[in-house]
Design an enzyme around this catalytic site. Structure first.
Site, mmCIF file in Angstrom:
data_model
loop_
_atom_site.group_PDB
_atom_site.id
_atom_site.type_symbol
_atom_site.label_atom_id
_atom_site.label_comp_id
_atom_site.label_asym_id
_atom_site.label_seq_id
_atom_site.Cartn_x
_atom_site.Cartn_y
_atom_site.Cartn_z
ATOM 1 N N ASP A 41 0.835 -1.145 0.027
ATOM 2 C CA ASP A 41 0.126 0.004 -0.005
ATOM 3 C C ASP A 41 0.828 1.185 0.030
ATOM 4 O OD1 ASP A 41 -2.275 1.816 0.252
ATOM 5 O OD2 ASP A 41 -2.947 0.973 1.983
ATOM 6 N N ASP A 42 1.045 2.113 -1.147
ATOM 7 C CA ASP A 42 1.620 3.299 -1.173
ATOM 8 C C ASP A 42 3.172 3.091 -1.385
ATOM 9 O OD1 ASP A 42 -0.683 4.828 -1.123
ATOM 10 O OD2 ASP A 42 -0.213 5.728 0.877
ATOM 11 N N CYS A 77 -5.192 4.547 -3.817
ATOM 12 C CA CYS A 77 -5.681 3.102 -3.504
ATOM 13 C C CYS A 77 -6.898 2.401 -4.052
ATOM 14 C CB CYS A 77 -5.875 3.032 -2.053
ATOM 15 S SG CYS A 77 -4.386 3.785 -0.829
ATOM 16 N N ASP A 311 -0.043 -0.633 -5.086
ATOM 17 C CA ASP A 311 -1.035 0.198 -5.762
ATOM 18 C C ASP A 311 -0.784 1.599 -6.220
ATOM 19 O OD1 ASP A 311 -0.857 1.497 -3.313
ATOM 20 O OD2 ASP A 311 -2.777 0.879 -2.649
ATOM 21 N N ASN A 312 0.184 2.400 -5.759
ATOM 22 C CA ASN A 312 0.688 3.403 -6.147
ATOM 23 C C ASN A 312 1.787 4.023 -5.835
ATOM 24 O OD1 ASN A 312 -2.171 4.239 -4.350
ATOM 25 N ND2 ASN A 312 -0.245 5.109 -3.599
#
Ligand SMILES: *[C@@H]1O[C@H](CO)[C@@H](O)[C@H](O)[C@H]1NC(C)=O
Ligand SMILES: *[C@@H]1O[C@H](CO)[C@@H](O)[C@H](O)[C@H]1NC(C)=O
Ligand SMILES: *[C@@H]1O[C@H](CO)[C@@H](O)[C@H](O)[C@H]1NC(C)=O
Ligand SMILES: *[C@@H]1O[C@H](CO)[C@@H](O)[C@H](O)[C@H]1NC(C)=O
Ligand SMILES: *[C@@H]1O[C@H](CO)[C@@H](O)[C@H](O)[C@H]1NC(C)=O
Ligand SMILES: *[C@@H]1O[C@H](CO)[C@@H](O)[C@H](O)[C@H]1NC(C)=O
Ligand SMILES: *[C@@H]1O[C@H](CO)[C@@H](O)[C@H](O)[C@H]1NC(C)=O
Ligand SMILES: *[C@@H]1O[C@H](CO)[C@@H](O)[C@H](O)[C@H]1NC(C)=O
Ligand SMILES: *[C@@H]1O[C@H](CO)[C@@H](O)[C@H](O)[C@H]1NC(C)=O
Length: 508
Positions: A41-42, A77, A311-312
């Site tokens: 995540d991130d 997200c 995700d990013n």
């Protein structure tokens, strides 16, 4: 010997044995490979987000392929995860932001794209499927079907309610609520995901392949590292190169707001975030090592594809923005991507651009699904990493599209700012706004490396970068570039913004 003993015990078994043997040989030969997808995540790749992951880099990248041009099609997200699951651009899966009203885990998403997402197809291919960790930001909330909603396609489901947390969270365990406290040994979410995936592997049935999707909270805020890692990287600070602490003067409205140079308080805030993000990733690095060892001990490692991605991306001080994602620049749209598995030669660095919407088609390709029978915008990149298994071509153009998030009222902590903004912390520097809504077309091949973006704001702002000569996007060249180039990029953008399936892959 065995045959004679069976014959003595009964004629029926003797009759069935050859049949069973034939079946087993056939099943064994055609059993598709196992697949594991680890989605963090991130996690940025541009600012050193993979640096702390030494074991992961050796065990996945060293044993397989590292894609150095992997992108998300939406740097936030929920839209990004929805693209991973559906293989579609946001304009086709209709998840626009992290709110229920923007379709994040909404009833319409559940009835629509989620019901035909890639795990459903894997399940039809007889994969045993397992999910653990963060799913979609609004998952498990009351208006989105509560913890009772288990998406189609999953045999084992251990999904976090809401956004990333490390302690004091609730899970949906196959539709039942399970509350957790803050004991490291019992509750630390990254480790719990690892442990449950090991139990799943112990209890699976060996006749069928398996699929695991593991979504740790790291390195998302609140950046709670495991106790043994809280003192790591004491002297690490966010990198000071590229666009760090530079003014965004020739950029869109939101980038012209931050204080420059940044105040010291912001710098120490973002350095602290940077360090803690790395600390949380050490437990993910352990997860990868534990999993690889387990696969080896159950003799499945050679028949398993492992994908590692996020995700990013994320920024810490770029263009004087303290911390966040949501911008069109490289640091936010680039993601790590490494894959190991059958047919993938070790230690490869691959340049072909790949997108998060390509993950689903690639995994389905591996599982034996005929891709013309699924409605996805992405394309399989199996040919890029395993040319002995598939032939294919890289895509010349792709789209990044983002709908800005805002608050309808003024942030009480920042009374001087108007409504329509969000993420205004620290120092009332806002990272997002309703009018931070943009779409970009990107070209990336041997000849050109360009980005062209249009904003839906009151200035219809346009940004263009030549990344070959300006990798940090310091100069917006929109006023300098030949107008026919702008026109071509604008036309490609229009086509991509309404593309669907094949037309997303064949833009000229
Ligand atoms: C990959 O490269 C690293 C560094 O050059 C080397 O140590 C490692 O043995 C290589 N791995 C494989 C599987 O060839
Ligand atoms: C949510 O999804 C539905 C169904 O796809 C769509 O009609 C609607 O416009 C979407 N909402 C937003 C805010 O995009
Ligand atoms: C978890 O919740 C308890 C009870 O509300 C609280 O005392 C504790 O500080 C929380 N722990 C964390 C890590 O947030
Ligand atoms: C995970 O398993 C390890 C090894 O059995 C154990 O020490 C640890 O406490 C477990 N952690 C969680 C969160 O379940
Ligand atoms: C900010 O930090 C720098 C370097 O540590 C120092 O030289 C400067 O005086 C500080 N500025 C303020 C306003 O505290
Ligand atoms: C995949 O499906 C398409 C359309 O149904 C069909 O034309 C094609 O022959 C199939 N390909 C394979 C390899 O089965
Ligand atoms: C890829 O294409 C080449 C040349 O057309 C062909 O010789 C080769 O067999 C193909 N490989 C696969 C895996 O289809
Ligand atoms: C998310 O999108 C919906 C639909 O466009 C909108 O009403 C809502 O305000 C958005 N949420 C945020 C936080 O911007
Ligand atoms: C963007 O939105 C903010 C907040 O509503 C507003 O103050 C600003 O003028 C807008 N800028 C543009 C270029 O639309």
């Amino acid at each position: 010997m065995a045959g004679r003993r069976t014959a003595a015990r009964g004629g029926l078994t003797a009759l069935l044995l050859p049949l069973l043997l034939t079946c087993c040989v056939r099943c064994a030969r055609s059993k598709p490979s196992n697949i594991i997808l680890i989605l963090t995540d991130d996690q940025d790749v541009d600012l050193g987000g993979m640096t702390p992951m030494k074991k992961t880099k050796a065990l996945i990248g060293g044993a397989g392929a590292t894609f150095v041009n992997a992108f998300t099609v939406a740097p936030l997200c929920c839209p990004s995860r929805s693209s991973v699951l559906s293989g579609r651009y946001p304009h086709n899966h209709a998840v626009r932001n992290n709110s229920l009203s923007g379709n994040c885990s909404s009833p319409l998403w559940q009835k629509g794209p989620e019901a035909v997402a890639f795990p459903v197809h894997l399940s039809k291919q007889k994969y045993q499927t397992f999910f653990a960790g963060k799913y979609l930001n609004q998952y498990g909330k009351k208006d989105g079907g509560d913890v009772g909603h288990v998406p189609l396609g999953w045999d084992q489901w251990h999904a976090l309610v809401g956004n990333s947390q490390y302690y004091n969270y609730t899970l949906s365990v196959n539709g039942k609520e399970e509350k957790h406290g803050d004991s490291y040994e019992k509750d630390y979410l990254t480790d719990l995901i690892t442990n449950r995936s090991l139990s799943f592997l112990d209890n699976r049935s060996p006749q069928h392949p398996f699929f695991l999707m593991l979504c740790p909270p790291a390195p998302h805020s609140p950046w709670t590292a495991a106790p043994q890692y809280q003192k790591e990287f004491g002297h690490v600070t966010a990198p000071r190169d590229g666009s760090f602490n530079k003014p965004g003067k020739d950029k869109h409205w939101l980038l012209r707001q931050p204080v420059n140079p940044m105040p010291n308080s912001s710098l120490s805030f973002l350095d602290d975030a940077y360090r803690k993000r790395w600390q949380t990733l050490l437990s993910v690095d352990d997860m990868v090592e534990t999993l690889v060892k387990k696969l080896e001990s159950v003799k499945e490692l050679d028949n398993t594809y492992i994908f590692y991605t996020s995700d990013n991306g994320y920024h810490t001080g770029q263009f004087s923005l303290p911390i966040d994602k949501r911008q069109l620049y490289e640091f936010d749209i680039r993601v790590p991507l490494m894959v190991r598995g059958p047919g993938i030669k070790p230690n490869q660095t691959l340049q072909a651009p790949v997108l998060n919407i390509d993950l689903a088609p690639t995994m389905l390709d591996i599982s034996g699904v005929n891709l013309s029978s699924v409605n996805m915008d992405g394309q399989s990149f199996l040919s890029q990493m395993a040319p002995s298994l598939r032939n294919g071509t890289a895509r010349p153009f792709f789209l990044v599209e983002y709908t800005g998030e805002g608050h309808p009222t003024t942030d009480p902590a920042c009374p001087k700012l108007g409504p329509g903004l969000s993420q205004c912390f620290p120092d009332c520097v806002c990272e997002d706004a309703y009018n931070n809504t943009y779409a970009c077309v990107r070209t990336l091949d041997g000849q050109s490396n360009l980005q062209y973006c249009e904003f839906a704001d009151s200035e219809s702002f346009v940004e263009m970068y030549n990344l070959a000569s300006d990798p940090h996007q310091l100069e917006n060249i929109v006023k300098k570039v030949d107008p026919t180039v702008l026109q071509t990029m604008n036309q490609r953008l229009i086509k991509l913004q309404s593309c669907e399936g094949d037309s997303c892959r064949d833009v000229k």
